[in-house]
Scaffold this motif. Structure first.
Motif, PDB file in Angstrom:
ATOM      1  N   LYS A   1       1.323   4.178  -3.106  1.00  0.00           N
ATOM      2  CA  LYS A   1       1.094   5.557  -3.101  1.00  0.00           C
ATOM      3  C   LYS A   1       2.309   6.445  -3.420  1.00  0.00           C
ATOM      4  O   LYS A   1       2.295   7.490  -3.927  1.00  0.00           O
ATOM      5  CB  LYS A   1       0.695   6.036  -1.754  1.00  0.00           C
ATOM      6  CG  LYS A   1      -0.759   5.191  -1.428  1.00  0.00           C
ATOM      7  CD  LYS A   1      -1.038   5.351  -0.135  1.00  0.00           C
ATOM      8  CE  LYS A   1      -2.257   4.874   0.503  1.00  0.00           C
ATOM      9  NZ  LYS A   1      -2.722   5.289   1.979  1.00  0.00           N
ATOM     10  N   HIS A   2       3.543   5.894  -3.095  1.00  0.00           N
ATOM     11  CA  HIS A   2       4.615   6.735  -2.871  1.00  0.00           C
ATOM     12  C   HIS A   2       5.913   6.390  -3.751  1.00  0.00           C
ATOM     13  O   HIS A   2       6.827   7.101  -4.040  1.00  0.00           O
ATOM     14  CB  HIS A   2       5.052   7.019  -1.584  1.00  0.00           C
ATOM     15  CG  HIS A   2       3.871   7.501  -0.770  1.00  0.00           C
ATOM     16  ND1 HIS A   2       3.347   8.641  -0.748  1.00  0.00           N
ATOM     17  CD2 HIS A   2       3.283   6.915   0.675  1.00  0.00           C
ATOM     18  CE1 HIS A   2       2.320   8.780   0.151  1.00  0.00           C
ATOM     19  NE2 HIS A   2       2.264   7.712   0.766  1.00  0.00           N
TER      20      HIS A   2
ATOM     21  N   ASP B   1       0.984  -1.381  -0.138  1.00  0.00           N
ATOM     22  CA  ASP B   1      -0.105  -0.163  -0.076  1.00  0.00           C
ATOM     23  C   ASP B   1       0.715   1.202   0.158  1.00  0.00           C
ATOM     24  O   ASP B   1       0.722   2.330  -0.872  1.00  0.00           O
ATOM     25  CB  ASP B   1      -0.922   0.082   1.379  1.00  0.00           C
ATOM     26  CG  ASP B   1      -2.043  -1.003   1.142  1.00  0.00           C
ATOM     27  OD1 ASP B   1      -2.510  -1.279  -0.069  1.00  0.00           O
ATOM     28  OD2 ASP B   1      -2.731  -1.252   2.012  1.00  0.00           O
TER      29      ASP B   1
END
Length: 394
Positions: free
Chosen positions: A282-283, A278
C-alpha cells in the motif's frame, strides 16, 4: 517501467564450467535470507530464482527435511497464505533478447582467463563467485523487471559488492541501489534484532544441536560440497543434487535438532511477513518500484540525493502516519493525540498541536501539516513505517 522484483542468485556461476549457459546445472538458495531480516520478501512484490535452485530445495525438503528448504517450497507452491511470493525462471525458455544477451555475457566470461570459477569454488572465494553471478543474471533479471540480489549474509550486502566486473551499465548505479535499499530497510532492521526475524539467527541455535549438526556436515557435506557446487563428478547433470542430498539424508535425525525449532519459528512469524507485505504494497511499493528504482536504473544523478531526506522525514512523521492516510472528515478525531505525540519528537510541530488542543478546525490542521512541506514521497513512507513498527511489536 516499474521494477517490482528481486532475483535471488544460487550457484549460477557454475554455468561457466559448461559451453551451454542454458543447460540445467546444480543450484540452491541461501538460507541466510530467512534469518537476516528477510527484507527481499517484503520489499519486493516478486522474488525470482533460477528453476534449478528451487528444484534442489524441494528435493532437500523431502529427503532431509531442512527447514529453509521447506520454507522456500511454501513460498513458491502457490498454496496457503504465502504461496506465490517466490517464482522460478527456466533459462531454457528465455525470450530471444535476454537469451541472446546471456549468451554473449557467458561467452565473454569464458574467454576471460582471469575468470577462474572452478578455482574460486575450491577456494571458497564467495565474493568472486558473487560477482560472476551478478554479471550473468543481469539480462535475466532485467527481463523480469527486477534487480539482482547479491550476498544474503546480511541486509547491508544484498547487491553486488563494489569492484564487480564492468557491465554495459553506468558505473555506480548498483552501489546507489544498494544504499537505497539499506536506507529503507535499516529502520526495520533496527526495530528488532535481525529486522523481521522469520527464523532465529545461527548464534541463537541450540549449541548442542548445532555442534552435532556441524559434526554431521563434516561427514556428509564438506567432502562433497565443492563438486556439488561445480556440478561435476558424481554430481553432474540436471539432477546432480540428488545423490548428494540422499547422502545427507543419512544424518536426517541429527539435522532435525536444528530444523524443528527453525520451522516452528517460521510458523510463528509468517503472519508478520504477510502483514508487512500488505503495508509495503500500500505505502512503499508504488514509490519504490514505480519511481525510485527506475530512476536509479536510468542513472539520474540528482535522484539519489533525495532518498536520505525521504527516509529521515518519514521517520520523523511516522507518529502521525495515520493522519497522512485518512480522509479530511476522519482527521479531526485522531488529530489531537497523533499530532501531540509527533510534537514530542519534533518541537517544530508544537504549533500544530496547539491549534488542535484549542479546538482548531480540520482545515487548519491540514494546512499546518502542509506548511511543513510533507514531501509526497515521505508521506506514504511515514505511513509504511508506522504500520511496520506496529507489526513488529505484535
Amino acid at each position: 517501467m516499474a521494477v517490482n522484483g528481486i532475483y535471488i542468485p544460487g550457484w549460477e556461476y557454475n554455468r561457466l564450467l559448461a559451453d551451454d549457459p542454458y543447460k540445467p546445472r546444480n543450484s540452491a538458495l541461501p538460507g541466510a535470507l530467512l534469518w537476516n531480516g528477510a527484507a527481499p520478501l517484503w520489499m519486493f512484490e516478486k522474488v525470482y530464482c533460477t528453476k534449478e535452485s528451487l528444484e534442489s530445495e524441494k528435493f532437500a525438503a523431502e529427503e532431509v527435511g531442512w527447514a529453509t528448504s521447506r520454507i522456500f517450497q511454501q513460498l513458491a507452491d502457490g498454496r496457503g497464505r504465502c504461496g506465490g511470493i517466490l517464482e522460478t525462471v527456466d533459462w531454457q525458455t528465455l525470450n530471444d533478447d535476454p537469451r541472446d544477451c546471456l549468451g554473449r555475457i557467458h561467452a565473454s566470461l569464458k574467454a576471460d582467463d582471469s575468470c577462474q570459477v572452478r578455482r574460486w569454488i575450491d577456494e571458497g572465494n564467495d565474493p568472486a563467485l558473487e560477482q560472476v553471478n551478478h554479471t550473468l543474471l543481469q539480462p535475466v533479471a532485467a527481463a523480469h523487471h527486477s534487480i539482482v540480489a547479491g550476498s544474503m549474509g546480511g541486509l547491508r550486502h544484498w547487491l553486488a559488492p563494489q569492484g564487480a566486473p564492468q557491465h554495459p551499465t553506468p558505473e555506480g548505479r548498483h552501489e546507489q541501489i544498494q544504499r537505497l535499499l539499506s536506507l529503507i530497510s535499516a529502520p526495520i532492521d533496527n526495530a528488532q534484532p535481525n529486522g523481521l526475524r522469520l527464523l532465529r539467527h545461527p548464534r541463537d541455535w541450540d549449541p548442542g544441536a548445532l555442534a552435532r549438526q556441524e559434526q554431521a556436515k563434516e561427514r556428509v557435506e564438506t567432502p562433497f560440497i565443492r563438486d556439488l557446487q561445480a556440478g561435476e563428478g558424481d554430481f553432474e547433470g540436471a539432477n546432480g543434487f540428488q545423490p548428494y542430498l540422499r547422502n545427507v539424508a543419512t544424518e536426517k535425525a541429527v539435522y532435525q535438532g536444528v530444523d524443528a525449532p527453525l520451522f516452528s519459528d517460521w510458523k510463528n512469524n509468517l503472519d508478520r511477513l504477510l502483514k508487512l507485505r500488505d503495508a509495503a504494497e500500500k505505502h512503499l511499493w508504488p514509490n519504490l518500484h514505480g519511481e525510485w528504482l527506475p530512476a536509479l536504473l536510468e542513472n539520474d544523478p540528482k535522484t539519489f540525493k533525495k532518498f536520505p531526506h525521504y527516509v529521515k522525514d518519514a521517520l520523523r512523521y511516522s507518529p502521525i502516519g495515520e493522519l497522512l492516510n485518512l480522509t479530511t472528515t476522519q482527521v479531526i478525531g485522531l488529530a489531537s493525540a497523533a499530532i501531540g505525540a509527533a510534537a514530542t519528537y519534533d518541537p517544530e510541530l508544537q504549533d500544530v498541536a496547539a491549534y488542535v488542543s484549542a479546538g482548531g478546525a480540520t482545515a487548519v490542521v491540514i494546512d499546518k501539516i502542509g506548511e511543513r512541506r510533507m514531501a509526497p514521497n515521505a508521506g506514504p513512507l511515514a505511513v509504511f513505517y508506522q504500520e511496520a513498527f506496529r507489526v513488529l511489536r505484535h
